[in-house]
Design a protein around this motif. Structure first.
Motif, mmCIF file in Angstrom:
data_model
loop_
_atom_site.group_PDB
_atom_site.id
_atom_site.type_symbol
_atom_site.label_atom_id
_atom_site.label_comp_id
_atom_site.label_asym_id
_atom_site.label_seq_id
_atom_site.Cartn_x
_atom_site.Cartn_y
_atom_site.Cartn_z
ATOM 1 N N THR A 188 58.761 40.955 41.251
ATOM 2 C CA THR A 188 57.591 41.517 40.582
ATOM 3 C C THR A 188 56.329 40.882 41.144
ATOM 4 N N ILE A 189 55.419 41.726 41.595
ATOM 5 C CA ILE A 189 54.127 41.246 42.083
ATOM 6 C C ILE A 189 53.094 41.433 40.990
ATOM 7 N N SER A 190 52.204 40.474 40.869
ATOM 8 C CA SER A 190 51.114 40.572 39.899
ATOM 9 C C SER A 190 49.917 39.808 40.458
ATOM 10 N N ARG A 191 48.776 40.019 39.824
ATOM 11 C CA ARG A 191 47.579 39.337 40.280
ATOM 12 C C ARG A 191 46.686 39.001 39.113
ATOM 13 N N ASP A 192 45.876 37.957 39.300
ATOM 14 C CA ASP A 192 44.879 37.554 38.324
ATOM 15 C C ASP A 192 43.561 37.460 39.081
ATOM 16 N N ASN A 193 42.746 38.482 38.954
ATOM 17 C CA ASN A 193 41.500 38.515 39.723
ATOM 18 C C ASN A 193 40.518 37.424 39.285
ATOM 19 N N ALA A 194 40.634 36.966 38.058
ATOM 20 C CA ALA A 194 39.765 35.884 37.588
ATOM 21 C C ALA A 194 40.106 34.554 38.264
ATOM 22 N N LYS A 195 41.341 34.438 38.727
ATOM 23 C CA LYS A 195 41.794 33.201 39.382
ATOM 24 C C LYS A 195 41.975 33.369 40.888
ATOM 25 N N ASN A 196 41.618 34.556 41.415
ATOM 26 C CA ASN A 196 41.788 34.829 42.849
ATOM 27 C C ASN A 196 43.211 34.537 43.309
ATOM 28 N N THR A 197 44.165 34.926 42.496
ATOM 29 C CA THR A 197 45.549 34.562 42.757
ATOM 30 C C THR A 197 46.467 35.773 42.638
ATOM 31 N N VAL A 198 47.411 35.847 43.548
ATOM 32 C CA VAL A 198 48.474 36.843 43.478
ATOM 33 C C VAL A 198 49.799 36.090 43.379
ATOM 34 N N ASN B 24 49.162 38.292 52.196
ATOM 35 C CA ASN B 24 48.267 39.103 53.024
ATOM 36 C C ASN B 24 47.228 39.771 52.148
ATOM 37 N N ALA B 25 45.991 39.771 52.612
ATOM 38 C CA ALA B 25 44.909 40.477 51.926
ATOM 39 C C ALA B 25 44.401 41.577 52.835
ATOM 40 N N GLY B 26 44.283 42.773 52.301
ATOM 41 C CA GLY B 26 43.852 43.894 53.113
ATOM 42 C C GLY B 26 42.762 44.697 52.441
ATOM 43 N N PHE B 27 41.823 45.173 53.249
ATOM 44 C CA PHE B 27 40.732 46.006 52.757
ATOM 45 C C PHE B 27 40.442 47.068 53.805
ATOM 46 N N VAL B 28 40.397 48.308 53.379
ATOM 47 C CA VAL B 28 40.097 49.414 54.277
ATOM 48 C C VAL B 28 39.071 50.310 53.619
ATOM 49 N N SER C 52 52.957 31.718 44.555
ATOM 50 C CA SER C 52 51.546 31.955 44.272
ATOM 51 C C SER C 52 50.764 31.956 45.576
ATOM 52 N N CYS C 53 49.690 32.693 45.579
ATOM 53 C CA CYS C 53 48.787 32.705 46.718
ATOM 54 C C CYS C 53 47.358 32.695 46.179
ATOM 55 N N VAL C 54 46.642 31.641 46.501
ATOM 56 C CA VAL C 54 45.257 31.520 46.075
ATOM 57 C C VAL C 54 44.342 31.875 47.238
ATOM 58 N N ALA C 55 43.419 32.778 46.978
ATOM 59 C CA ALA C 55 42.496 33.230 48.014
ATOM 60 C C ALA C 55 41.104 32.647 47.802
ATOM 61 N N SER C 56 40.420 32.377 48.891
ATOM 62 C CA SER C 56 39.036 31.930 48.827
ATOM 63 C C SER C 56 38.273 32.523 49.999
ATOM 64 N N GLY C 57 36.948 32.584 49.840
ATOM 65 C CA GLY C 57 36.111 33.090 50.923
ATOM 66 C C GLY C 57 36.022 34.594 50.991
ATOM 67 N N LEU C 58 36.500 35.282 49.969
ATOM 68 C CA LEU C 58 36.401 36.735 49.935
ATOM 69 C C LEU C 58 36.219 37.205 48.494
ATOM 70 N N ILE C 59 35.803 38.456 48.362
ATOM 71 C CA ILE C 59 35.685 39.046 47.025
ATOM 72 C C ILE C 59 37.072 39.582 46.679
ATOM 73 N N PHE C 60 37.825 38.777 45.978
ATOM 74 C CA PHE C 60 39.255 39.009 45.795
ATOM 75 C C PHE C 60 39.550 40.399 45.238
ATOM 76 N N SER C 61 38.765 40.847 44.287
ATOM 77 C CA SER C 61 39.061 42.104 43.605
ATOM 78 C C SER C 61 38.879 43.317 44.504
ATOM 79 N N ARG C 62 38.321 43.155 45.697
ATOM 80 C CA ARG C 62 38.155 44.272 46.621
ATOM 81 C C ARG C 62 39.413 44.531 47.447
ATOM 82 N N TYR C 63 40.302 43.547 47.454
ATOM 83 C CA TYR C 63 41.418 43.570 48.389
ATOM 84 C C TYR C 63 42.730 43.940 47.713
#
Length: 120
Positions: A69-79, A97-101, A21-32
């Motif tokens: 298998t990769i999956s994500r839960d944008n409500a939990k900011n988790t991949v 890794n989180a990426g936005f372009v 699991s990877c929990v993200a904070s400090g960013l708008i998760f659904s953009r990445y």
């Protein structure tokens, strides 16, 4: 401040499974788009799996197809990365890794990694 915190690594026997699991904070998760990379001792970092911002598209490294298998839960900011049929050669530090372009603008963030050891 952006933080990516991985968890779920450990020691597993060949043929076993792990879920990272990877929990993200400090960013708008659904953009990445979110990605998992790994780096084994003495080897270059390689892409394990990638998932688009809303999960509609995934991509895998050749040796991971059919097993990971990769999956994500944008409500939990988790991949997540579900890893099945693990092999000794899957032993590595796994990085989130989180990426936005957007045009010329790009952001890229990394977690500190979690160690996966596949051994009997």
């Amino acid at each position: 401040q952006v933080q990516l915190v991985e968890s779920g690594g450990g020691l597993v026997q060949p043929g076993g499974s792990l879920r990272l699991s990877c929990v993200a904070s400090g960013l708008i998760f659904s953009r990445y788009s979110m990605n998992w990379y790994r780096q084994a001792p003495g080897k270059e970092r390689e892409l394990v799996a990638a998932i688009s911002s809303f999960g509609g598209s995934t991509n895998y490294g050749d040796s991971m197809k059919g097993r990971f298998t990769i999956s994500r839960d944008n409500a939990k900011n988790t991949v997540y990365l579900q890893m099945n049929s693990l092999k000794p050669e899957d032993t590595a530090v796994y990085y989130c890794n989180a990426g936005f372009v957007e045009g010329r603008y790009a952001e890229n963030y990394w977690g500190k990694g979690t160690l996966v050891t596949v051994s009997s």
